[in-house]
Design a protein around this motif. Structure first.
Motif, PDB file in Angstrom:
ATOM      1  N   THR A 263      33.718  13.379 -59.814  1.00 25.46           N
ATOM      2  CA  THR A 263      33.980  11.687 -59.934  1.00 25.46           C
ATOM      3  C   THR A 263      33.790  11.351 -61.428  1.00 25.46           C
ATOM      4  OG1 THR A 263      33.133  11.331 -57.710  1.00 25.46           O
ATOM      5  CG2 THR A 263      33.285   9.461 -59.196  1.00 25.46           C
TER       6      THR A 263
ATOM      7  N   PHE B 180      34.908  -1.118 -56.285  1.00 20.28           N
ATOM      8  CA  PHE B 180      35.940  -0.069 -56.972  1.00 20.28           C
ATOM      9  C   PHE B 180      35.373   1.231 -57.276  1.00 20.28           C
ATOM     10  CE2 PHE B 180      37.281  -4.538 -57.852  1.00 20.28           C
ATOM     11  CZ  PHE B 180      38.808  -4.249 -57.820  1.00 20.28           C
ATOM     12  N   PHE B 181      34.217   1.330 -57.435  1.00 24.14           N
ATOM     13  CA  PHE B 181      33.599   2.561 -57.894  1.00 24.14           C
ATOM     14  C   PHE B 181      33.447   3.315 -56.592  1.00 24.14           C
ATOM     15  CE2 PHE B 181      31.894   0.680 -61.950  1.00 24.14           C
ATOM     16  CZ  PHE B 181      32.473   1.641 -62.748  1.00 24.14           C
ATOM     17  N   ALA B 182      33.166   2.469 -55.651  1.00 24.92           N
ATOM     18  CA  ALA B 182      32.918   3.424 -54.276  1.00 24.92           C
ATOM     19  C   ALA B 182      34.358   3.997 -53.994  1.00 24.92           C
ATOM     20  CB  ALA B 182      32.487   2.287 -53.282  1.00 24.92           C
TER      21      ALA B 182
ATOM     22  N   ASP C 263      27.315  -6.495 -56.714  1.00 24.12           N
ATOM     23  CA  ASP C 263      28.013  -6.179 -57.741  1.00 24.12           C
ATOM     24  C   ASP C 263      29.424  -6.051 -57.554  1.00 24.12           C
ATOM     25  OD1 ASP C 263      29.347  -5.303 -60.263  1.00 24.12           O
ATOM     26  OD2 ASP C 263      27.918  -3.759 -60.635  1.00 24.12           O
TER      27      ASP C 263
ATOM     28  N   VAL D  93      29.697   3.806 -68.726  1.00 26.57           N
ATOM     29  CA  VAL D  93      29.679   2.648 -67.635  1.00 26.57           C
ATOM     30  C   VAL D  93      30.206   3.786 -66.428  1.00 26.57           C
ATOM     31  CG1 VAL D  93      31.789   1.563 -66.570  1.00 26.57           C
ATOM     32  CG2 VAL D  93      30.948   0.861 -68.687  1.00 26.57           C
TER      33      VAL D  93
ATOM     34  N   ARG E  11      36.979  10.191 -63.933  1.00 30.96           N
ATOM     35  CA  ARG E  11      36.999   8.742 -64.632  1.00 30.96           C
ATOM     36  C   ARG E  11      36.944   8.765 -65.911  1.00 30.96           C
ATOM     37  NH1 ARG E  11      32.098   6.714 -60.624  1.00 30.96           N
ATOM     38  NH2 ARG E  11      33.269   5.974 -58.878  1.00 30.96           N
TER      39      ARG E  11
ATOM     40  N   LEU F 286      27.020   2.557 -63.824  1.00 28.49           N
ATOM     41  CA  LEU F 286      27.733   1.638 -63.080  1.00 28.49           C
ATOM     42  C   LEU F 286      28.066   2.353 -61.803  1.00 28.49           C
ATOM     43  CD1 LEU F 286      29.441  -1.077 -65.190  1.00 28.49           C
ATOM     44  CD2 LEU F 286      27.121  -1.124 -64.449  1.00 28.49           C
ATOM     45  N   GLY F 287      28.709   3.530 -62.240  1.00 30.97           N
ATOM     46  CA  GLY F 287      29.416   4.393 -60.880  1.00 30.97           C
ATOM     47  C   GLY F 287      28.538   5.071 -60.039  1.00 30.97           C
TER      48      GLY F 287
ATOM     49  N   LEU G  25      40.982   0.766 -60.860  1.00 32.23           N
ATOM     50  CA  LEU G  25      39.706   1.089 -61.544  1.00 32.23           C
ATOM     51  C   LEU G  25      40.003   2.146 -62.759  1.00 32.23           C
ATOM     52  CD1 LEU G  25      36.437   0.639 -62.000  1.00 32.23           C
ATOM     53  CD2 LEU G  25      36.401   2.865 -60.375  1.00 32.23           C
TER      54      LEU G  25
ATOM     55  N   LEU H 254      31.955  -4.840 -58.865  1.00 27.26           N
ATOM     56  CA  LEU H 254      32.589  -3.560 -59.419  1.00 27.26           C
ATOM     57  C   LEU H 254      32.095  -2.611 -58.322  1.00 27.26           C
ATOM     58  CD1 LEU H 254      32.106  -3.731 -63.291  1.00 27.26           C
ATOM     59  CD2 LEU H 254      34.171  -4.182 -61.903  1.00 27.26           C
TER      60      LEU H 254
ATOM     61  N   ARG I  71      31.359  -3.228 -69.048  1.00 28.18           N
ATOM     62  CA  ARG I  71      31.144  -4.068 -67.605  1.00 28.18           C
ATOM     63  C   ARG I  71      32.055  -5.241 -67.653  1.00 28.18           C
ATOM     64  NH1 ARG I  71      29.151  -7.584 -64.647  1.00 28.18           N
ATOM     65  NH2 ARG I  71      28.521  -7.142 -62.415  1.00 28.18           N
TER      66      ARG I  71
ATOM     67  N   ASP J 175      36.511   5.113 -55.398  1.00 23.43           N
ATOM     68  CA  ASP J 175      37.075   5.933 -56.396  1.00 23.43           C
ATOM     69  C   ASP J 175      36.289   7.309 -56.335  1.00 23.43           C
ATOM     70  OD1 ASP J 175      38.632   6.767 -58.601  1.00 23.43           O
ATOM     71  OD2 ASP J 175      36.681   6.544 -60.004  1.00 23.43           O
ATOM     72  N   ALA J 176      35.367   7.488 -55.624  1.00 18.91           N
ATOM     73  CA  ALA J 176      34.352   8.692 -55.725  1.00 18.91           C
ATOM     74  C   ALA J 176      35.248   9.735 -55.204  1.00 18.91           C
ATOM     75  CB  ALA J 176      32.915   8.228 -54.763  1.00 18.91           C
ATOM     76  N   ALA J 177      35.051  11.031 -55.623  1.00 20.71           N
ATOM     77  CA  ALA J 177      35.450  12.245 -54.929  1.00 20.71           C
ATOM     78  C   ALA J 177      34.595  12.774 -53.744  1.00 20.71           C
ATOM     79  CB  ALA J 177      35.375  13.190 -55.849  1.00 20.71           C
TER      80      ALA J 177
END
Lengths: 176, 107
Positions: A35, B10-12, B5, A133, A39, A137-138, A118, B7, A165, B14-16
């Protein structure tokens, strides 16, 4: 139910030649590392190749790992070094990045739409900012741990995360 | 109460995948390849060193053989043949070689 082995135990077993232990390390960290690398760059397949190289380097240098309990940070440091090594190639492929931003799959779900949005937003951040980030954040890393992985001063990481952010919120058009 | 949050979704998204068996197999295949290459290189080096060592001490060995004389040489030959037969017999019974190269594992 048995508790899963600790990172230190898996490292010790892998160092003594256990492929099963190393496979468990791969299973444990492949998700976050893939992941993270996805990114940082536009191409999933390139990121996955880099993730494979990360684990291969990890296997080769496992004996040099001083603190086995910090396996995760160590693997991420390797991944970050490899991603930076690819920076020249990434710069050369800037045009390809641009083309990629135009690509939209035929069949989109809200999930893929969000993921694409994203990626497109992250692609507009400088690489160091993108990495900070992505981790903080991720993946929920603390600023201090991310600074250790990225080999940056703590203040720089905090600034990258804050600016990144703000920029992401702006590009994605979400309420902060 | 803290706001979620914006964002995070969006991050969730995008996770592999957490675990991908194909990815693990690809990594382990590369690990096996690298190990094979390293072991081949080390064994080749060990063989080369052995040959060089034997070449270096061969004058001494030849002199030693001459000193032993023909009678003792024949005894040595018999002992060598007996040892070989014993080794092959053991291998036949157990399907395991008595002499085994050390497993070189440096990584």
């Amino acid at each position: 139910m048995s508790t899963p082995p600790t990172d230190a135990a898996l490292v010790a077993a892998a160092r003594s030649g256990s492929d099963a232990a190393f496979a468990r390390i791969v299973d444990r960290y492949q998700g976050p590392i893939r992941t993270f690398l996805r990114r940082l760059g536009p191409y999933t397949s390139d990121a996955d190749d880099l993730a494979q190289e990360t684990f291969l380097t990890g296997w080769t240098e496992l004996r040099g790992l001083r603190e086995p309990a910090r396996l995760k940070s160590w693997l991420f440091s390797i991944a970050w070094r490899k991603a930076k090594g690819e920076a020249r190639t990434m710069a050369r492929n800037r045009q390809r990045d641009h083309d990629w931003q135009e690509i939209r799959p035929d069949c989109e779900t809200p999930e893929t739409e969000r993921a694409i949005a994203l990626h497109q937003a992250l692609a507009q951040l400088p690489p160091d900012q993108r990495a900070a980030v992505s981790l903080c954040l991720g993946d929920g890393w603390t600023h201090a741990d991310a600074a250790g992985v990225l080999d940056m001063p703590l203040g720089t990481v905090k600034s990258h995360v804050l600016r990144g952010r703000t920029r992401l919120v702006e590009i994605l058009g979400v309420d902060s | 109460m803290s706001q979620p949050d914006p964002l995070a979704d969006f991050f969730a998204a995008d996770a592999a995948p957490a675990v991908d068996r194909g990815f693990r197999m690809a990594v382990m295949e590369q690990v096996a390849r690298r190990r094979l290459r390293v072991e081949l290189a080390l064994r080749s080096l060990a063989t080369l060193l052995l040959f060089v060592g034997v070449a270096l001490i061969s004058p001494v060995l030849q002199r030693f053989a001459q000193l032993l004389g023909q009678d003792l040489s024949q005894v040595l030959l018999v002992m060598l043949a007996a040892g070989l037969v014993a080794y092959l017999g053991h291998f036949w019974l157990t399907r395991k070689p008595v002499l085994r190269l050390p497993h070189l594992r440096f990584f």
